[in-house]
Design an enzyme around this catalytic site. Structure first.
Site, PDB file in Angstrom:
ATOM      1  CG  ASN A 163      -3.768  -4.465   3.451  1.00 44.38           C
ATOM      2  OD1 ASN A 163      -3.221  -4.465   2.359  1.00 44.38           O
ATOM      3  ND2 ASN A 163      -3.098  -4.368   4.579  1.00 44.38           N
ATOM      4  NE  ARG A 207      -1.970  -1.369   3.515  1.00 41.45           N
ATOM      5  CZ  ARG A 207      -2.249  -1.074   4.771  1.00 41.45           C
ATOM      6  NH1 ARG A 207      -3.390  -0.493   5.085  1.00 41.45           N
ATOM      7  NH2 ARG A 207      -1.396  -1.354   5.738  1.00 41.45           N
TER       8      ARG A 207
END
Length: 94
Positions: free
Chosen positions: A36, A18
């Protein structure tokens, strides 16, 4: 402007996916978000110049050095006019 949503599966959590995605998107001038998912996948939305969005989609197929990407699913969507790029919280499913 175009918008692409991706779902990335494999070993993609706990490998700075990320944060690296946010860095890559910001460098390309792409807006959107990444998060996520509870099933171990990563979801991202990219909005911006078609060439830049395509570069980000291609980047997701490899990700950061520690990631092992098995599959990337891509959907084209209507742009929403997002601003900036953020890491979002994992959605809760209970």
């Amino acid at each position: 402007m175009i918008r692409s949503r991706v779902i990335v599966s494999g070993e993609v959590q706990g490998v700075f996916y990320r944060d690296t995605c946010r860095h890559e998107a910001t460098a390309q001038g792409v807006r959107g978000w990444v998060r996520n998912l509870p099933d171990g996948n990563v979801e991202a939305v990219f909005e911006g110049n078609p060439a830049a969005v395509q570069r980000l989609v291609e980047w997701t197929r490899q990700g950061p050095p520690l990631a092992i990407v098995d599959q990337v699913l891509v959907w084209e969507e209507q742009p929403e006019g997002l601003t900036g790029f953020e890491i979002r919280a994992t959605p809760w499913h209970g």
